[in-house]
Motif scaffolding. Structure first.
Motif, PDB file in Angstrom:
ATOM      1  N   CYS A  43       0.734  -1.178   0.070  1.00 48.55           N
ATOM      2  CA  CYS A  43      -0.073  -0.086   0.102  1.00 48.55           C
ATOM      3  C   CYS A  43       0.959   1.189   0.089  1.00 48.55           C
ATOM      4  CB  CYS A  43      -0.881   0.111   1.211  1.00 48.55           C
ATOM      5  SG  CYS A  43      -2.259  -1.389   1.157  1.00 48.55           S
ATOM      6  N   THR A  44       0.294   2.396  -0.637  1.00 49.34           N
ATOM      7  CA  THR A  44       1.101   3.548  -0.892  1.00 49.34           C
ATOM      8  C   THR A  44       0.366   4.740  -1.127  1.00 49.34           C
ATOM      9  OG1 THR A  44       1.352   3.186  -3.327  1.00 49.34           O
ATOM     10  CG2 THR A  44       3.543   2.546  -1.942  1.00 49.34           C
ATOM     11  N   GLY A  45       0.535   5.941  -1.033  1.00 50.97           N
ATOM     12  CA  GLY A  45      -0.190   7.096  -1.163  1.00 50.97           C
ATOM     13  C   GLY A  45      -0.298   7.931   0.042  1.00 50.97           C
ATOM     14  N   THR A  46      -1.497   8.761   0.039  1.00 56.89           N
ATOM     15  CA  THR A  46      -1.760   9.715   1.120  1.00 56.89           C
ATOM     16  C   THR A  46      -2.320   8.715   2.213  1.00 56.89           C
ATOM     17  OG1 THR A  46      -4.039  10.112   0.192  1.00 56.89           O
ATOM     18  CG2 THR A  46      -2.281  11.497  -0.635  1.00 56.89           C
ATOM     19  N   ARG A  47      -2.359   9.334   3.283  1.00 60.50           N
ATOM     20  CA  ARG A  47      -3.199   8.907   4.488  1.00 60.50           C
ATOM     21  C   ARG A  47      -4.470   7.994   4.158  1.00 60.50           C
ATOM     22  NH1 ARG A  47      -6.796   8.719   8.246  1.00 60.50           N
ATOM     23  NH2 ARG A  47      -6.326   8.009  10.395  1.00 60.50           N
ATOM     24  N   LYS A  48      -5.362   8.709   3.337  1.00 59.59           N
ATOM     25  CA  LYS A  48      -6.730   8.028   3.111  1.00 59.59           C
ATOM     26  C   LYS A  48      -6.236   6.994   2.158  1.00 59.59           C
ATOM     27  CE  LYS A  48     -11.160   9.281   1.410  1.00 59.59           C
ATOM     28  NZ  LYS A  48     -11.381   7.966   0.658  1.00 59.59           N
ATOM     29  N   GLN A  49      -5.553   6.963   1.242  1.00 59.73           N
ATOM     30  CA  GLN A  49      -5.140   6.053   0.281  1.00 59.73           C
ATOM     31  C   GLN A  49      -4.797   4.748   1.146  1.00 59.73           C
ATOM     32  OE1 GLN A  49      -2.545   7.814  -2.526  1.00 59.73           O
ATOM     33  NE2 GLN A  49      -4.354   8.463  -3.565  1.00 59.73           N
ATOM     34  N   LYS A  50      -3.741   5.027   1.946  1.00 57.99           N
ATOM     35  CA  LYS A  50      -3.059   3.925   2.849  1.00 57.99           C
ATOM     36  C   LYS A  50      -4.109   3.341   3.594  1.00 57.99           C
ATOM     37  CE  LYS A  50       1.584   5.837   3.025  1.00 57.99           C
ATOM     38  NZ  LYS A  50       2.679   6.353   3.660  1.00 57.99           N
ATOM     39  N   SER A  51      -4.983   4.141   4.241  1.00 61.53           N
ATOM     40  CA  SER A  51      -6.079   3.663   4.988  1.00 61.53           C
ATOM     41  C   SER A  51      -7.118   2.679   4.238  1.00 61.53           C
ATOM     42  CB  SER A  51      -6.984   4.540   5.895  1.00 61.53           C
ATOM     43  OG  SER A  51      -8.084   4.369   6.472  1.00 61.53           O
ATOM     44  N   ASP A  52      -7.812   3.140   3.247  1.00 66.22           N
ATOM     45  CA  ASP A  52      -8.621   2.516   2.193  1.00 66.22           C
ATOM     46  C   ASP A  52      -7.927   1.053   1.890  1.00 66.22           C
ATOM     47  OD1 ASP A  52     -10.416   4.579   2.618  1.00 66.22           O
ATOM     48  OD2 ASP A  52     -10.005   5.222   0.597  1.00 66.22           O
ATOM     49  N   CYS A  53      -6.598   1.256   1.509  1.00 63.90           N
ATOM     50  CA  CYS A  53      -5.894   0.174   1.131  1.00 63.90           C
ATOM     51  C   CYS A  53      -5.569  -0.984   2.077  1.00 63.90           C
ATOM     52  CB  CYS A  53      -4.496   0.482   0.381  1.00 63.90           C
ATOM     53  SG  CYS A  53      -3.327  -0.845  -0.213  1.00 63.90           S
ATOM     54  N   LEU A  54      -5.543  -0.570   3.438  1.00 61.96           N
ATOM     55  CA  LEU A  54      -5.278  -1.457   4.617  1.00 61.96           C
ATOM     56  C   LEU A  54      -6.576  -2.064   4.703  1.00 61.96           C
ATOM     57  CD1 LEU A  54      -3.748  -2.260   7.165  1.00 61.96           C
ATOM     58  CD2 LEU A  54      -4.681  -0.260   8.338  1.00 61.96           C
ATOM     59  N   ASN A  55      -7.771  -1.337   4.825  1.00 62.60           N
ATOM     60  CA  ASN A  55      -9.201  -2.091   5.151  1.00 62.60           C
ATOM     61  C   ASN A  55      -9.471  -3.078   3.922  1.00 62.60           C
ATOM     62  OD1 ASN A  55      -9.478  -0.400   7.314  1.00 62.60           O
ATOM     63  ND2 ASN A  55     -10.585   1.096   6.058  1.00 62.60           N
ATOM     64  N   ASP A  56      -9.031  -2.552   2.571  1.00 65.70           N
ATOM     65  CA  ASP A  56      -9.365  -3.634   1.548  1.00 65.70           C
ATOM     66  C   ASP A  56      -8.417  -4.914   1.525  1.00 65.70           C
ATOM     67  OD1 ASP A  56     -10.627  -4.087  -1.165  1.00 65.70           O
ATOM     68  OD2 ASP A  56      -8.506  -3.937  -1.823  1.00 65.70           O
TER      69      ASP A  56
END
Length: 240
Positions: A138-151
């Motif tokens: 997972c990479t990107g901004t905080r929201k992108q990392k958060s969404d990637c973590l959940n997915d």
């Protein structure tokens, strides 16, 4: 032979006369009664009543006597008042003023700066942590990392979870949900796995097994320091 009455012995011949005489007599008695005058009777005295036999009763007069409390005697007066001169000298304390003069310089040599150690909470909730843990890839901004973590976590749980177990337990048809809580510590390892709610104990064990398969992650950070983070995972499935 027929008996004959003497006409003079018949009293009915005198009935009218008797009625008239009786009426006249009644009127006369009534007239005399109306014309008769009566006078008030005067009583000169009470007769020979003897009042000496009436006994007089004397009622004694009572008086309430209050108890008089003795008064305490006043303190005795001193025999002689002696005036003594106070010869002891009292030292006066001089209070120095703390105000400084405008022309006086202030020396700051005694002031030492102390570095305060900032206290960081060990576990930070997922919603307020500054930098969320990073799932591998997972990479990107905080929201992108958060969404990637959940997915990523959701996909791995679906892939690893034994869906046939729900049918073996004879559960009632419908949508079921398991709530699992765990912690991603400051080293990025998943620890403290605990099933919050589950429809069956065997499903709780299966959920714990699946969460343990999650890989090690880059830990979350709060103010630049690695911290632990609490995470709650819902696992949903349908029973037909």
């Amino acid at each position: 032979m027929e008996i004959k009455k003497n006409p003079k012995s018949n009293l009915e011949n005198y009935s009218k006369l008797f009625i008239q005489l009786g009426l006249v007599l009644a009127l006369f008695v009534t007239y005399v009664a109306m014309e008769n005058k009566t006078y008030d009777r005067k009583i000169d005295g009470f007769g020979d009543a003897n009042m000496q036999n009436v006994m007089e009763e004397d009622i004694p007069i009572t008086e309430r006597i209050e108890e008089v409390k003795p008064k305490s005697p006043p303190p005795p007066a001193p025999e002689k008042i002696e005036i003594v001169e106070d010869e002891k000298q009292v030292e006066e304390t001089v209070i120095e003023s703390t105000e400084t003069d405008e022309k006086e310089a202030i020396v700051l040599d005694d002031i030492v700066e102390v570095d305060e150690a900032e206290t960081i909470v060990e576990d930070v909730p997922f919603a307020v942590i500054e930098e969320v843990p990073v799932f591998p890839g997972c990479t990107g901004t905080r929201k992108q990392k958060s969404d990637c973590l959940n997915d990523k976590i959701r996909k791995q749980v679906i892939r690893k979870f034994n869906g046939d177990l729900a049918g073996e337990l004879n559960l009632s048809p419908g949508k079921k949900k398991i709530w699992v809580g765990f912690r991603i510590d400051k080293t990025g390892t998943v620890t403290d796995i605990k099933v919050i709610r589950s429809p069956h104990p065997r499903l709780s064990k299966e959920a714990e097994r699946v969460v343990k398969t999650l890989p090690k992650m880059i830990p979350g950070r709060q103010r630049g320091i690695a911290v632990g983070m609490k995470y709650t995972l819902p696992i949903s499935f349908n029973v037909e």
